[in-house]
Design an enzyme around this catalytic site. Structure first.
Site, PDB file in Angstrom:
ATOM      1  N   SER A 191      -1.932 -12.065  -0.269  1.00 65.74           N
ATOM      2  CA  SER A 191      -2.558 -13.355   0.046  1.00 65.74           C
ATOM      3  C   SER A 191      -2.169 -13.825   1.452  1.00 65.74           C
ATOM      4  O   SER A 191      -1.112 -13.459   1.979  1.00 65.74           O
ATOM      5  CB  SER A 191      -2.128 -14.419  -0.969  1.00 65.74           C
ATOM      6  OG  SER A 191      -2.534 -14.060  -2.260  1.00 65.74           O
TER       7      SER A 191
HETATM    8  N1  SAM Z   1       0.709 -12.223  -5.193  1.00 58.61           N
HETATM    9  C1  SAM Z   1       0.224 -11.085  -4.489  1.00 58.61           C
HETATM   10  C2  SAM Z   1       1.017 -10.764  -3.276  1.00 58.61           C
HETATM   11  O1  SAM Z   1       1.954 -11.493  -2.941  1.00 58.61           O
HETATM   12  O2  SAM Z   1       0.719  -9.730  -2.659  1.00 58.61           O
HETATM   13  C3  SAM Z   1      -1.234 -11.217  -4.109  1.00 58.61           C
HETATM   14  C4  SAM Z   1      -2.063 -10.698  -5.115  1.00 58.61           C
HETATM   15  S1  SAM Z   1      -3.740 -10.361  -4.975  1.00 58.61           S
HETATM   16  C5  SAM Z   1      -4.444 -11.729  -4.151  1.00 58.61           C
HETATM   17  C6  SAM Z   1      -4.122 -10.610  -6.711  1.00 58.61           C
HETATM   18  C7  SAM Z   1      -3.552  -9.574  -7.626  1.00 58.61           C
HETATM   19  O3  SAM Z   1      -3.859  -9.936  -8.973  1.00 58.61           O
HETATM   20  C8  SAM Z   1      -4.142  -8.172  -7.434  1.00 58.61           C
HETATM   21  O4  SAM Z   1      -3.117  -7.269  -7.170  1.00 58.61           O
HETATM   22  C9  SAM Z   1      -4.830  -7.879  -8.748  1.00 58.61           C
HETATM   23  O5  SAM Z   1      -4.791  -6.523  -9.119  1.00 58.61           O
HETATM   24  C10 SAM Z   1      -4.037  -8.747  -9.700  1.00 58.61           C
HETATM   25  N2  SAM Z   1      -4.693  -9.069 -10.972  1.00 58.61           N
HETATM   26  C11 SAM Z   1      -5.996  -9.366 -11.220  1.00 58.61           C
HETATM   27  N3  SAM Z   1      -6.181  -9.595 -12.531  1.00 58.61           N
HETATM   28  C12 SAM Z   1      -4.959  -9.460 -13.125  1.00 58.61           C
HETATM   29  C13 SAM Z   1      -4.484  -9.568 -14.458  1.00 58.61           C
HETATM   30  N4  SAM Z   1      -5.283  -9.878 -15.485  1.00 58.61           N
HETATM   31  N5  SAM Z   1      -3.168  -9.361 -14.693  1.00 58.61           N
HETATM   32  C14 SAM Z   1      -2.321  -9.038 -13.679  1.00 58.61           C
HETATM   33  N6  SAM Z   1      -2.710  -8.901 -12.413  1.00 58.61           N
HETATM   34  C15 SAM Z   1      -4.006  -9.121 -12.134  1.00 58.61           C
END
Ligand code: SAM
Length: 222
Positions: free
Chosen positions: A68
């Protein structure tokens, strides 16, 4: 050695500038700013993108996902109102950066990621930096009941609706910070658990996240 200290100094200066930039954008929680000034964001991304690590922008991390934007991480963390010792659950580990920020602020951090490859990579980076975080590969829309209740839950992907399972895993006075909306934009929402069955709901700015995919999120596969 000389090289590495030059590299560190280069990143330190860039981190300082990022923090000042975040201040001008309204981030005022000193604990959040201090964590951003400490965590080496460049370690969480591909070396080819290292030179962009301290820009205030989201960057690709593989599997169609992103680390993000620093402003987004800071804004969500500020809304979460983290106190040292708080038990915090993050949904969407991604690169592991947000988890490191929470850990740096003294929280006891739990994190769930749905992509196995990202989960493995984040786990390795967090371990190599000495951050002690419990992390699992799975569907975070269901929370992580084994360690509930939490003082705070932060969802770092866009949800179509507020996942009710997450609300149930909050402590009294616990906060859930989750972006809710469609594919285009999501409204940052904070739910605070007031009592066993009463909650307060607040709305903040719009953001754009990758989708939260799972049983209580979006149903499609990319
Ligand atoms: N917090 C992260 C970082 O610091 O890099 C940013 C994450 S990215 C914007 C969102 C993440 O949510 C992705 O890696 C995606 O695979 C994950 N995601 C989406 N749906 C999810 C779920 N149901 N459970 C866990 N992770 C999920």
């Amino acid at each position: 050695m000389a090289n590495s200290s030059r590299t560190n100094r280069k990143f330190t200066n860039r981190r300082n500038r990022l923090v000042e930039n975040l201040r001008t954008k309204g981030i005022h929680d000193e604990a959040v700013l201090s964590a951003i000034n400490t965590v080496p964001r460049h370690v969480f991304i591909d070396t080819a993108l290292e030179h962009r690590a301290y820009e205030d922008s989201a960057l690709p991390i593989g599997k169609g996902q992103t680390i993000s934007q620093p402003y987004t991480v800071a804004a969500q963390t500020q809304l979460l109102k983290v106190n040292p010792g708080d038990k915090i659950l993050e949904i969407g580990t991604g690169s592991g950066y947000q988890a490191a920020i929470l850990c740096e602020m003294g929280a006891d951090v739990y994190s769930v990621e749905r992509h196995e490859e990202l989960y493995l990579k984040a786990r390795e980076i967090l371990q190599s930096l000495g951050y002690r975080i419990r992390i699992k590969w799975g569907d975070g829309t269901l929370g992580w009941s084994a360690y509930a209740p939490y003082d705070g839950i932060v969802v770092t992907a866009g949800a179509p609706v507020i996942p009710q399972e997450l609300i149930r895993q909050l402590n009294i006075e616990g906060r859930l910070v989750v972006p809710v909306g469609d594919n285009e934009k999501q409204l940052m929402t904070r739910i605070t658990r007031i009592s066993e069955d009463a909650y307060e709901e607040e709305h903040f700015n719009h953001f754009k996240f990758v989708p939260l995919i799972g049983e209580k999120g979006w149903k499609y596969e990319e």
